[in-house]
Structure formats: C-alpha cells, structure tokens
Design an enzyme around this catalytic site. Structure first.
Site, PDB file in Angstrom:
ATOM      1  N   GLU A  91       0.813  -1.198   0.000  1.00 47.38           N
ATOM      2  CA  GLU A  91       0.000   0.000   0.000  1.00 47.38           C
ATOM      3  C   GLU A  91       0.856   1.262   0.000  1.00 47.38           C
ATOM      4  O   GLU A  91       1.932   1.298   0.597  1.00 47.38           O
ATOM      5  CB  GLU A  91      -0.945  -0.023   1.202  1.00 47.38           C
ATOM      6  CG  GLU A  91      -1.939  -1.161   1.063  1.00 47.38           C
ATOM      7  CD  GLU A  91      -2.954  -1.260   2.194  1.00 47.38           C
ATOM      8  OE1 GLU A  91      -4.035  -1.804   1.925  1.00 47.38           O
ATOM      9  OE2 GLU A  91      -2.683  -0.820   3.318  1.00 47.38           O
ATOM     10  N   CYS A 104       3.520   8.470   1.327  1.00 48.31           N
ATOM     11  CA  CYS A 104       4.029   7.494   2.306  1.00 48.31           C
ATOM     12  C   CYS A 104       4.253   6.178   1.570  1.00 48.31           C
ATOM     13  O   CYS A 104       3.315   5.580   1.038  1.00 48.31           O
ATOM     14  CB  CYS A 104       2.977   7.364   3.414  1.00 48.31           C
ATOM     15  SG  CYS A 104       3.447   6.176   4.668  1.00 48.31           S
ATOM     16  N   CYS A 111       6.439  -7.066   7.352  1.00 46.51           N
ATOM     17  CA  CYS A 111       7.617  -6.651   8.122  1.00 46.51           C
ATOM     18  C   CYS A 111       7.928  -7.752   9.125  1.00 46.51           C
ATOM     19  O   CYS A 111       7.030  -8.275   9.787  1.00 46.51           O
ATOM     20  CB  CYS A 111       7.352  -5.341   8.863  1.00 46.51           C
ATOM     21  SG  CYS A 111       8.802  -4.752   9.774  1.00 46.51           S
ATOM     22  N   CYS A 115       6.531  -5.446  15.599  1.00 43.47           N
ATOM     23  CA  CYS A 115       6.156  -4.551  16.703  1.00 43.47           C
ATOM     24  C   CYS A 115       4.703  -4.882  17.047  1.00 43.47           C
ATOM     25  O   CYS A 115       3.866  -5.048  16.151  1.00 43.47           O
ATOM     26  CB  CYS A 115       6.303  -3.090  16.293  1.00 43.47           C
ATOM     27  SG  CYS A 115       8.000  -2.710  15.840  1.00 43.47           S
ATOM     28  N   CYS A 118       1.515  -2.873  15.636  1.00 40.93           N
ATOM     29  CA  CYS A 118       1.544  -2.496  14.218  1.00 40.93           C
ATOM     30  C   CYS A 118       0.866  -3.554  13.353  1.00 40.93           C
ATOM     31  O   CYS A 118       1.226  -4.732  13.405  1.00 40.93           O
ATOM     32  CB  CYS A 118       3.001  -2.306  13.777  1.00 40.93           C
ATOM     33  SG  CYS A 118       3.181  -2.041  12.009  1.00 40.93           S
ATOM     34  N   CYS A 358      -1.202   5.749   9.942  1.00 38.01           N
ATOM     35  CA  CYS A 358       0.037   5.085  10.391  1.00 38.01           C
ATOM     36  C   CYS A 358      -0.267   3.743  11.034  1.00 38.01           C
ATOM     37  O   CYS A 358      -1.098   3.666  11.927  1.00 38.01           O
ATOM     38  CB  CYS A 358       0.712   5.893  11.498  1.00 38.01           C
ATOM     39  SG  CYS A 358       1.457   7.356  10.937  1.00 38.01           S
TER      40      CYS A 358
HETATM   41  N1  SAH Z   1       9.194   0.369  10.026  1.00 38.20           N
HETATM   42  C1  SAH Z   1       9.370   1.746  10.178  1.00 38.20           C
HETATM   43  C2  SAH Z   1       8.478   2.577   9.287  1.00 38.20           C
HETATM   44  C3  SAH Z   1       7.047   2.141   9.092  1.00 38.20           C
HETATM   45  S1  SAH Z   1       5.928   2.390  10.378  1.00 38.20           S
HETATM   46  C4  SAH Z   1       9.223   2.153  11.631  1.00 38.20           C
HETATM   47  O1  SAH Z   1       8.796   1.334  12.422  1.00 38.20           O
HETATM   48  O2  SAH Z   1       9.598   3.279  11.947  1.00 38.20           O
HETATM   49  C5  SAH Z   1       5.685   4.160  10.464  1.00 38.20           C
HETATM   50  C6  SAH Z   1       5.325   4.653  11.867  1.00 38.20           C
HETATM   51  O3  SAH Z   1       4.003   4.210  12.257  1.00 38.20           O
HETATM   52  C7  SAH Z   1       6.273   4.115  12.935  1.00 38.20           C
HETATM   53  O4  SAH Z   1       6.612   5.096  13.876  1.00 38.20           O
HETATM   54  C8  SAH Z   1       5.417   3.052  13.582  1.00 38.20           C
HETATM   55  O5  SAH Z   1       5.875   2.707  14.853  1.00 38.20           O
HETATM   56  C9  SAH Z   1       4.067   3.710  13.574  1.00 38.20           C
HETATM   57  N2  SAH Z   1       2.961   2.776  13.819  1.00 38.20           N
HETATM   58  C10 SAH Z   1       2.937   1.453  13.608  1.00 38.20           C
HETATM   59  N3  SAH Z   1       1.741   0.937  13.956  1.00 38.20           N
HETATM   60  C11 SAH Z   1       0.988   1.967  14.400  1.00 38.20           C
HETATM   61  C12 SAH Z   1      -0.357   2.091  14.857  1.00 38.20           C
HETATM   62  N4  SAH Z   1      -1.170   1.034  14.914  1.00 38.20           N
HETATM   63  N5  SAH Z   1      -0.808   3.311  15.212  1.00 38.20           N
HETATM   64  C13 SAH Z   1      -0.007   4.393  15.102  1.00 38.20           C
HETATM   65  N6  SAH Z   1       1.265   4.342  14.656  1.00 38.20           N
HETATM   66  C14 SAH Z   1       1.757   3.142  14.313  1.00 38.20           C
HETATM   67 FE1  SF4 Z   2       7.827  -3.141  11.107  1.00 39.60          FE
HETATM   68 FE2  SF4 Z   2       5.541  -2.037  11.920  1.00 39.60          FE
HETATM   69 FE3  SF4 Z   2       7.609  -2.298  13.612  1.00 39.60          FE
HETATM   70 FE4  SF4 Z   2       7.743  -0.505  11.607  1.00 39.60          FE
HETATM   71  S1  SF4 Z   2       6.307  -0.470  13.320  1.00 39.60           S
HETATM   72  S2  SF4 Z   2       9.343  -1.983  12.252  1.00 39.60           S
HETATM   73  S3  SF4 Z   2       6.598  -1.617  10.008  1.00 39.60           S
HETATM   74  S4  SF4 Z   2       6.473  -3.980  12.647  1.00 39.60           S
END
Ligand code: SAH
Ligand code: SF4
Length: 383
Positions: A91, A104, A111, A115, A118, A358
């Site tokens: 996406e 974006c 991934c 996390c 996420c 995000c």
């Molecule tokens: N992998 C990279 C970039 C992609 S995520 C990273 O982790 O930085 C982009 C941003 O969205 C990151 O700061 C991530 O932690 C945040 N993010 C992920 N899941 C989220 C959620 N459910 N709500 C708000 N922000 C989120």
């Molecule tokens: Fe991967 Fe989501 Fe963690 Fe970013 S926030 S490193 S996309 S698992």
C-alpha cells in the site's frame, strides 16, 4: 528476466548504457523521460535516435507495479493497493495538505520486526521490495496526480469545490515530501531503499531535497550508520517507550539494539543529517506508555539529543489488544514534554476511514516467516 529500467539509479543506468555500447550520458535523458515525464514507451522518446529506441524496446522494459485498488478518504487522503506478484500487495498513501503533498511509501511486503501495536508487523513478512517497486510507488502517484491536475487545470475552482484533491500552487510539486513510513522496515532493505532514495533526490528524476525525504526506522543501528555515510536524509526513529523494559515489549528489535546505543547512533547521524534534529515517533497506547511519569522519563532520556517528538495517536486495527490514549491524556503528555523545553507535536490522524493511517497498512502479505508457522502450530494444538 528482462531488465526493468525503474530498477536503476543514475549510476546504474549509466553503467547499463556503457554495457550495451552506448554513451553514459543517455542515462540522464532516460531518467527524465521515465521519472519526470512518466513515459514507458520508448517510441515516444523523441530525443533518442530511432535505432536506440528500437534497441531499448527489444531488451528492456519500464514497468511499475500494477494498481489493483484505490480509495479516497473523506479528508482527501488516498490509498493505492499495488500488486507485486504471487498474491502479494503493498500500500501507498498520499496525504494532501494546503502547502504540501506527502507520499508514504512501503519498503517491504509485510515486516519481520513484529512490533506488537503495528498491523503490518502482525501480517508477517514475505520479501523485500525491488527498487522498481519502491520508486514505482512515487512514479505511479506522481503520474496519477499530475494527470488529474492537468485534466482539471482549466477549472481549478470547480476541482476545489467538488473534491478534496490536493491543489499545489503553480510551480509547486504535487508530491513535495516523501516518507518511508509505509509497510516494512526501510533499513532492513537497505540497498534497494537507498537506490530509490538516490532517484528521489536526483535532479534528473524527482529532485526532492534531502530535508523533504524521511526514512523512519525502528532502530537498526548498523544501518543507521550506513545511511549516514551513504545517503543522509531526514531521520525519524520509532521510540515508543522511555525505557528498555517497555520498549522490549513494544518494539522487539530493542533487545538487539537497546535505547542507549540507539541514541548514540542518533547523535552520530546528526553530524551528517540534513536537519539538525531527529524526529522521535511515540505511539500513544492507553495505559501502556502514556502516563505523566512516562513523559518525565522520556524528557530525561532524550535531553542530550536534539530532537522533535511526534506523538502518534494509536490507530486501531482488528485483532489488536491496544487502545488509543484519550485526547486529554495525549494533551497532558505533550504538555509535560513542552514544559521541559522539548518540541512535541501530535500527529494528525489522516485517512483512517480507509485504513490508511500510520500502522494500519496491511496490504496482502503471504507470510513466509516462522511466526505464522508457530501460530498455525499453536492453533492446531488447541483444536
Ligand atoms: N518500520 C518503520 C516505518 C514504518 S511504520 C518504523 O517502524 O519506523 C511508520 C510509523 O508508524 C512508525 O513510527 C510506527 O511505529 C508507527 N505505527 C505502527 N503501527 C501503528 C499504529 N497502529 N498506530 C499508530 N502508529 C503506528
Ligand atoms: Fe515493522 Fe511495523 Fe515495527 Fe515498523 S512499526 S518496524 S513496520 S512492525
């Protein structure tokens, strides 16, 4: 397999031309045709000889990913689902604002860093995106938006009245900023992401300034150091917790690259960064990391690092156990940071009615990691 010219940055394109017995300066012409004019048909490239056009069309292609779906949110945010083969989809999100348009971009199918808050991380991981698939997202969005603007240019007022479409002033770029904040961890796909960054910055391609291109990382320290040397663009670091115990739970890669070492890497990065601060992203999770004492701990933690803190209200998705902190909690948290002299902002939630905010990007991921296998085995044992 036929080579795809979208896979090449300027240097690789020049090497390619030398290899096929042509002059390396052809690379600049091709970059302009491909990235500035959005041309995929060699026959249309009028400043190349007919012989070269024919030769190129015989041996290479210009092939962006295929758009399979498109959503427009009520706030004008747009999301494209792009097919990248074998049942996988990624996406890309465009966020229009009054004086800028931000794209974006995704860097991986899923991934592997998992996390816990996420959606992408919960999908598992299939593979890294190629350079063509990364820069192809900018190519497609740029072409789509430019075409729409040209079609409506005679009736700008009508467009403003009838849609939420971004309206760049004359001479402005439709896409003025790029953030590597889509699906995936960009620094886990280092070489391809950097080649795509080269193209974003190249004056013969997209010509964006380093300050307007941001890589967001969960904190892969060796790769942060490599990025500093190879292609220093603006850096955002997903911090999300003020201590290792909590960060270990939210961002599992923290066990390998803990906070103190991460902050040292940020200090090193600042020596070459195009901006004189690092952005720390901090997702606001109710009852998890959002108390006043967390805020005070965060102040202590980052006090030696020039930074801006970007608080991200948690965006929900099905199957998550987390909840978004209330606006009042977020305001109090931000005030603690600001009263201690830190710059803190709350990220506006955009496009959440089309799951484009995000952390909501799920795409279509054929998970290849053991995590899914483990999940399946667990379910099998239970049933
Ligand atoms: N992998 C990279 C970039 C992609 S995520 C990273 O982790 O930085 C982009 C941003 O969205 C990151 O700061 C991530 O932690 C945040 N993010 C992920 N899941 C989220 C959620 N459910 N709500 C708000 N922000 C989120
Ligand atoms: Fe991967 Fe989501 Fe963690 Fe970013 S926030 S490193 S996309 S698992």
């Amino acid at each position: 397999m036929t080579a795809n010219l979208l896979d090449f940055n300027a240097e690789q394109l020049a090497d390619f031309f030398v290899k096929i017995g042509e002059k390396p300066f052809r690379a600049k012409q091709l970059l302009r045709w491909i990235h500035q004019f959005g041309e995929v048909d060699f026959a249309e490239m009028s400043d190349l000889s007919k012989g070269l056009r024919k030769k190129l069309s015989d041996i290479v292609v210009i092939e962006p990913p295929r758009i399979t779906n498109h959503h427009l949110a009520t706030d004008g945010t747009r999301k494209w689902l792009l097919s990248v083969g074998a049942g996988n989809g990624i996406e890309t999100v465009f966020i229009p604002e009054l004086h800028r348009g931000t794209l974006c971009i995704s860097s991986q199918v899923g991934c592997a860093l998992a996390c816990t808050f996420c959606s992408t991380g919960m999908q598992g991981f299939n593979r890294n995106l190629t350079v063509a698939e990364i820069i192809g997202q900018l190519w497609l969005a740029n072409k789509t938006i430019k075409t729409e603007l040209a079609a409506f240019s005679n009736d700008r007022q009508n467009l403003i009245m009838t849609s939420n479409c971004h309206q760049p002033a004359d001479g402005d770029r439709a896409i003025s900023n790029v953030v590597m904040m889509g699906m995936g961890e960009p620094l886990a796909n280092f070489d391809n992401v950097v080649a795509a960054l080269d193209l974003m910055l190249d004056d013969h391609a997209y010509g964006l300034s380093r300050r307007r291109v941001t890589v967001s990382t969960s904190g892969l320290i060796p790769a942060i150091d490599r990025l500093r040397e190879r292609c220093p663009v603006a850096l955002a670091v997903s911090l999300h917790a003020p201590n290792d115990t909590l960060r270990d739970q939210l961002v599992p890669i923290n066990k390998k690259y803990p906070i103190k070492a991460l902050l040292s890497a940020c200090q090193r990065y600042l020596q070459s960064a195009p901006r004189d601060f690092i952005t720390f992203e901090y997702v606001m999770l109710e009852g998890v990391n959002d108390s006043v004492s967390h805020a005070r701990e965060l102040v202590e933690l980052v006090k030696e690092t020039p930074c801006k803190i970007n608080l991200i209200p948690f965006n929900s998705f099905s199957s998550t156990r987390f909840k978004r902190s209330s606006s009042e909690t977020i305001r109090i948290f931000r005030d603690v940071l600001m009263q201690s002299g830190l710059i803190a902002t709350v990220r506006k939630t955009r496009g959440d009615d089309i799951d484009a905010a995000c952390g909501q990007l799920a795409g279509q991921v054929r998970d290849k990691t053991r995590r899914t296998m483990k999940k399946m085995q667990k379910t099998e044992t239970i049933t």
